[in-house]
Design a protein around this motif. Structure first.
Motif, PDB file in Angstrom:
ATOM      1  N   GLN A 115       0.835  -0.919  -0.096  1.00  0.00           N
ATOM      2  CA  GLN A 115      -0.163   0.129  -0.090  1.00  0.00           C
ATOM      3  C   GLN A 115       0.860   1.251  -0.038  1.00  0.00           C
ATOM      4  O   GLN A 115       0.506   2.075   0.036  1.00  0.00           O
ATOM      5  N   GLY A 116       1.675   1.270   0.450  1.00  0.00           N
ATOM      6  CA  GLY A 116       3.440   2.104   0.107  1.00  0.00           C
ATOM      7  C   GLY A 116       3.365   2.939   1.018  1.00  0.00           C
ATOM      8  O   GLY A 116       2.223   2.582   2.345  1.00  0.00           O
ATOM      9  N   THR A 117       4.655   3.340   1.705  1.00  0.00           N
ATOM     10  CA  THR A 117       4.554   4.054   3.575  1.00  0.00           C
ATOM     11  C   THR A 117       5.256   5.159   2.763  1.00  0.00           C
ATOM     12  O   THR A 117       5.973   5.156   1.752  1.00  0.00           O
ATOM     13  N   GLN A 118       5.079   6.301   3.338  1.00  0.00           N
ATOM     14  CA  GLN A 118       5.824   7.331   2.766  1.00  0.00           C
ATOM     15  C   GLN A 118       6.820   8.232   3.306  1.00  0.00           C
ATOM     16  O   GLN A 118       6.647   7.327   4.564  1.00  0.00           O
ATOM     17  N   VAL A 119       7.927   9.105   2.516  1.00  0.00           N
ATOM     18  CA  VAL A 119       9.397   9.380   2.945  1.00  0.00           C
ATOM     19  C   VAL A 119       9.083  10.561   2.688  1.00  0.00           C
ATOM     20  O   VAL A 119       8.977  11.261   1.777  1.00  0.00           O
ATOM     21  N   THR A 120       9.174  11.552   3.474  1.00  0.00           N
ATOM     22  CA  THR A 120       9.941  13.013   3.600  1.00  0.00           C
ATOM     23  C   THR A 120      10.340  13.665   4.495  1.00  0.00           C
ATOM     24  O   THR A 120      10.926  13.438   4.870  1.00  0.00           O
ATOM     25  N   VAL A 121      11.533  14.046   3.240  1.00  0.00           N
ATOM     26  CA  VAL A 121      12.815  14.507   3.510  1.00  0.00           C
ATOM     27  C   VAL A 121      12.625  16.180   3.663  1.00  0.00           C
ATOM     28  O   VAL A 121      12.964  16.798   2.621  1.00  0.00           O
TER      29      VAL A 121
END
Length: 123
Positions: A115-121
């Motif tokens: 389902q996906g996992t959010q990565v925010t840098v």
């Protein structure tokens, strides 16, 4: 029913690290080629890293070579993506995927998706 579930995403500062995990259920892990893909807003889903069945070989997109490492623990049916020296341009939803046939880096050939996992840098 075969299922892939990702975890480990989050918010991190530039230069930081994250470890993504993908647990496979009802899917004989060692018989599938596995991959990580990313999808940023307004962009197509793109290949990040892949590992052939039984961990014979690994492949990386040029943009992540030397920074990301893909690995698999067949006993735990778990795929990992170790991400280091993260950059703002790495921000995206990250998906793991499984393919039964011949190995490919093209998203369209993968059979199962998480389902996906959010990565925010942040910069």
């Amino acid at each position: 029913q075969s299922q892939l579930v990702e975890s480990g995403g989050g918010l991190v500062q530039a230069g930081g690290s994250l470890r993504l995990s993908c647990v496979a259920s009802e899917l004989p892990f060692s018989r599938y080629h596995m991959g990580w893909f990313s999808e940023a807003p307004g962009k197509e889903r793109e290949f990040v890293a892949g590992i052939t069945r039984a961990g014979e070989s690994t492949h990386y997109a040029d943009s992540v070579k030397g920074r990301f490492t893909i690995s698999a623990d067949n006993a735990k049916n778990t795929l990992y993506l170790d991400m280091t020296n993260l950059k703002p341009e790495d921000s995206a939803v990250y998906y793991c995927a499984a393919r039964f046939g011949y190995y490919s880096t093209a998203a369209k050939w993968y059979d199962y998706w998480g389902q996906g996992t959010q990565v925010t840098v942040s910069s």
